[in-house]
Design a protein around this motif. Structure first.
Motif, PDB file in Angstrom:
ATOM      1  N   GLY A   6       1.127  -1.571  -0.006  1.00 20.86           N
ATOM      2  CA  GLY A   6       1.740  -2.856  -0.292  1.00 20.86           C
ATOM      3  C   GLY A   6       3.048  -2.767  -1.054  1.00 20.86           C
ATOM      4  O   GLY A   6       3.613  -3.790  -1.418  1.00 20.86           O
ATOM      5  N   SER A   7       3.543  -1.553  -1.290  1.00 24.34           N
ATOM      6  CA  SER A   7       4.773  -1.429  -2.077  1.00 24.34           C
ATOM      7  C   SER A   7       5.969  -2.052  -1.367  1.00 24.34           C
ATOM      8  O   SER A   7       6.828  -2.651  -2.029  1.00 24.34           O
ATOM      9  CB  SER A   7       5.057   0.031  -2.455  1.00 24.34           C
ATOM     10  N   THR A   9       5.963  -4.684   0.635  1.00 22.83           N
ATOM     11  CA  THR A   9       5.841  -6.136   0.477  1.00 22.83           C
ATOM     12  C   THR A   9       6.185  -6.561  -0.943  1.00 22.83           C
ATOM     13  O   THR A   9       6.907  -7.547  -1.142  1.00 22.83           O
ATOM     14  CB  THR A   9       4.418  -6.600   0.837  1.00 22.83           C
ATOM     15  N   ARG A  10       5.714  -5.817  -1.938  1.00 26.41           N
ATOM     16  CA  ARG A  10       6.042  -6.135  -3.331  1.00 26.41           C
ATOM     17  C   ARG A  10       7.549  -6.089  -3.560  1.00 26.41           C
ATOM     18  O   ARG A  10       8.125  -6.987  -4.173  1.00 26.41           O
ATOM     19  CB  ARG A  10       5.343  -5.150  -4.267  1.00 26.41           C
ATOM     20  N   GLY A  11       8.175  -5.017  -3.091  1.00 24.91           N
ATOM     21  CA  GLY A  11       9.625  -4.886  -3.264  1.00 24.91           C
ATOM     22  C   GLY A  11      10.393  -5.945  -2.509  1.00 24.91           C
ATOM     23  O   GLY A  11      11.396  -6.482  -2.994  1.00 24.91           O
ATOM     24  N   ALA A  14       9.909  -9.345  -4.380  1.00 23.00           N
ATOM     25  CA  ALA A  14      10.592  -9.331  -5.679  1.00 23.00           C
ATOM     26  C   ALA A  14      12.109  -9.400  -5.502  1.00 23.00           C
ATOM     27  O   ALA A  14      12.789 -10.188  -6.181  1.00 23.00           O
ATOM     28  CB  ALA A  14      10.206  -8.079  -6.462  1.00 23.00           C
ATOM     29  N   GLY A  40      12.413  -3.648  -0.637  1.00 20.80           N
ATOM     30  CA  GLY A  40      11.182  -3.101  -0.057  1.00 20.80           C
ATOM     31  C   GLY A  40      11.300  -1.615   0.219  1.00 20.80           C
ATOM     32  O   GLY A  40      10.397  -0.833  -0.097  1.00 20.80           O
ATOM     33  N   LEU A  43      11.449   0.314  -3.257  1.00 22.75           N
ATOM     34  CA  LEU A  43      10.174   0.400  -3.956  1.00 22.75           C
ATOM     35  C   LEU A  43       9.204   1.313  -3.209  1.00 22.75           C
ATOM     36  O   LEU A  43       8.471   2.089  -3.828  1.00 22.75           O
ATOM     37  CB  LEU A  43       9.561  -0.986  -4.160  1.00 22.75           C
ATOM     38  N   THR A  44       9.217   1.255  -1.887  1.00 21.40           N
ATOM     39  CA  THR A  44       8.375   2.159  -1.108  1.00 21.40           C
ATOM     40  C   THR A  44       8.764   3.605  -1.352  1.00 21.40           C
ATOM     41  O   THR A  44       7.906   4.469  -1.556  1.00 21.40           O
ATOM     42  CB  THR A  44       8.472   1.819   0.391  1.00 21.40           C
ATOM     43  N   THR A  47       7.646   4.651  -4.830  1.00 21.30           N
ATOM     44  CA  THR A  47       6.189   4.809  -4.870  1.00 21.30           C
ATOM     45  C   THR A  47       5.778   6.120  -4.224  1.00 21.30           C
ATOM     46  O   THR A  47       4.956   6.870  -4.764  1.00 21.30           O
ATOM     47  CB  THR A  47       5.507   3.623  -4.163  1.00 21.30           C
TER      48      THR A  47
END
Length: 90
Positions: A6-7, A9-11, A14, A40, A43-44, A47
């Motif tokens: 989900g990284s 989607t979070r990025g 945000a 996105g 952040l991916t 991560t």
């Protein structure tokens, strides 16, 4: 490579929230999309790099960083203001 966590989607969410109304009046959907996709991807990549480092896989961490930076640059090229100007000229 770690399983989807989900990284992206979070990025994406945000960065879209941050970009939507900062520094400019009105809504520029293309700019928000560009920033959301870049957020996105970044952040991916971060991560994945962190997961690799936790496993002691320095090469995997470096690959994640390089892939993330490349993705951000490609998105900038395709959706950035310079890309828009080139399409207007063509």
């Amino acid at each position: 490579m770690a399983a989807a966590d989900g990284s992206f989607t979070r990025g994406f969410v945000a960065a879209a929230c941050l970009s939507a109304f900062q520094d400019r009046p009105g809504f520029d959907g293309r700019r928000v999309l560009r920033h959301a996709l870049q957020g996105g991807a970044a952040l991916t990549a971060g991560t994945q790099a962190a997961h690799s480092l936790q496993r002691g896989q320095w090469g995997g961490a470096l690959a994640a960083v390089v892939a993330g930076a490349a993705a951000v640059q490609i998105i900038e090229t395709l959706l950035g203001d310079a890309g828009r100007e080139e399409k207007d000229l063509g």
